[in-house]
Write an enzyme that holds these catalytic residues in place. Sequence first.
Site, short mmCIF file in Angstrom:
data_model
loop_
_atom_site.label_atom_id
_atom_site.label_comp_id
_atom_site.label_asym_id
_atom_site.label_seq_id
_atom_site.Cartn_x
_atom_site.Cartn_y
_atom_site.Cartn_z
N ARG A 146 39.26 4.69 -15.33
CA ARG A 146 39.80 4.04 -14.14
C ARG A 146 40.79 2.92 -14.49
NH1 ARG A 146 35.18 6.70 -13.32
NH2 ARG A 146 34.55 7.31 -11.21
N ARG A 200 33.75 24.71 -14.95
CA ARG A 200 33.02 23.80 -14.04
C ARG A 200 33.57 23.84 -12.61
NH1 ARG A 200 32.15 18.13 -16.83
NH2 ARG A 200 30.76 17.94 -15.04
N GLN A 245 32.74 11.34 -8.93
CA GLN A 245 34.02 12.02 -9.16
C GLN A 245 34.61 12.49 -7.83
OE1 GLN A 245 33.17 14.94 -12.19
NE2 GLN A 245 33.00 13.38 -13.78
N ASP A 287 23.60 10.78 -16.25
CA ASP A 287 24.04 11.16 -17.60
C ASP A 287 22.98 10.85 -18.65
OD1 ASP A 287 26.40 12.09 -16.57
OD2 ASP A 287 27.54 10.27 -17.03
N LYS A 303 27.03 20.14 -15.53
CA LYS A 303 27.70 19.12 -16.36
C LYS A 303 28.46 19.82 -17.49
CE LYS A 303 26.47 15.52 -14.03
NZ LYS A 303 27.50 14.76 -13.32
C1 S3P Z 1 31.48 10.16 -13.66
C2 S3P Z 1 30.67 10.64 -12.67
C3 S3P Z 1 29.50 11.49 -12.91
C4 S3P Z 1 29.10 11.48 -14.37
C5 S3P Z 1 30.27 11.61 -15.30
C6 S3P Z 1 31.24 10.46 -15.07
C7 S3P Z 1 32.62 9.30 -13.29
O1 S3P Z 1 29.81 12.81 -12.55
O2 S3P Z 1 28.16 12.50 -14.63
O3 S3P Z 1 29.86 11.61 -16.64
O4 S3P Z 1 33.19 8.63 -14.18
O5 S3P Z 1 32.97 9.26 -12.11
P1 S3P Z 1 29.60 13.37 -11.05
O6 S3P Z 1 30.56 12.69 -10.15
O7 S3P Z 1 29.88 14.84 -11.15
O8 S3P Z 1 28.16 13.07 -10.71
#
Ligand code: S3P
Length: 431
Positions: free
Chosen positions: A28, A124, A171, A317, A344
């Site tokens: 970010r 994915r 995400q 995670d 994942k």
């Molecule tokens: C993340 C969100 C999570 C996480 C990933 C990093 C992020 O995924 O598992 O390692 O940086 O926004 P999801 O949004 O699919 O839960």
Amino acid sequence: MSENRTIEPAGALRGEITVPGDKSISHRSIMFGSLAAGTTRVEGFLTGEDNLATLKAFEAMGVTIRRTGQTSLEIAGRGLEGLQEPADVLDCGNSGTTMRLMTGLLSGQNFFSVLTGDRYLRRRPMKRVVGPLIAMGARIDGRAGGEQAPLAIRGGDLRPFAYTSPVASAQVKSALLLAGLYVDGETTVREPSLSRDHSERMLELFGADLKPFAGGVTICGRPRLKAREVFIPGDISSAAFFLVAGLIIPGSELLIRNVGVNPSRSGIIDILRAMGGRIELIDQRSPSGEPVADLLVTAGPLHGIEIGGDLVPRAIDELPVVSVAAALAEGRTLIRDARELRVKETDRIAAMADGLNALGAKVEPREDGMVIKGRERLQGGKVASCGDHRIAMSFAVAALNATGPVTIEDTACTATSFPGFWDVLQSVAGK
Ligand code: S3P
């Protein structure tokens, strides 16, 4: 990319370590730094492969990013409208965060772009971001009807939108907030429980107009983002391996300095404490709007618990390494409501169940989690990382407490999120 490693059982872990910068916040910092006016300085950037994929994507869109030290960067922000059409396909490597967040951001751009990734990422699910972004007005296509990368995006002309996500996913939320920056009006995202809120915190730091409310957040489009200094704390997801190692190896005492303890990420501390683990938070502080502390972990017996509900997105995670702790805890642990683990970097339920069972554990995989019956020690054997960094590191922790050597197949993937993992492990193990 292979590289097998054999880990010998270790004695007590002692000493002081730091872990690399937070992966989510590092992504970010590049994104919002690039969209802000002025020069953003970043300290503590994670130079893992995932974050470098994001960095290169922004360079390919005309942003100048200078490495000013091993973990520090200067980003010459180009403003919201300053990105240029990339001349080639953008390669997100193994990084789901890069691909999903960029799909949101690129949906707001008046140009054409294509995102691809490695063979794991191309499998994915992407509809979770592609669907709502198309509803906002973006034109996106991809394999399997837009479910899988490569994704081709033609952005621009987005409309105000309110979306209720069926999954608690940072995400998805962040992709829509990034698209929402380019909307004349408001974009609202609701989620079933709070996923990590790093995007919201950093957007506020950079001056965006955000209204969080119970169950969601609204962003007002077309803000003027201003460059900032960003201090990125150590990644609690990386610290998690050492928290569990410190708990399960008798006699251990480890201090992990400068770890991010944002409540939307600190579920691992709550879980391990509920299992009987001794973890102390020392010197809590909050630079750049993200809570940080030093973590002191002291070994001791653990017991099984039930893990589900709102706790799951707060520790998503870390559940692979939690399954290692559970395999060495007294009694039964149930992990439920964690179906997301199936999509994942690999199917993390199957990968952990297979590997732990190969080391003599009793793990029953379920569609949305697993049931683990603990035992005192694991045994030596051979396990597969399935190309997934967190699976490889979870097995490294399990190996420390096995009765014989454990060979982990394909460990090069640890560079995705934790370059130097094996050196840090060696620096504290078995002293
Ligand atoms: C993340 C969100 C999570 C996480 C990933 C990093 C992020 O995924 O598992 O390692 O940086 O926004 P999801 O949004 O699919 O839960």
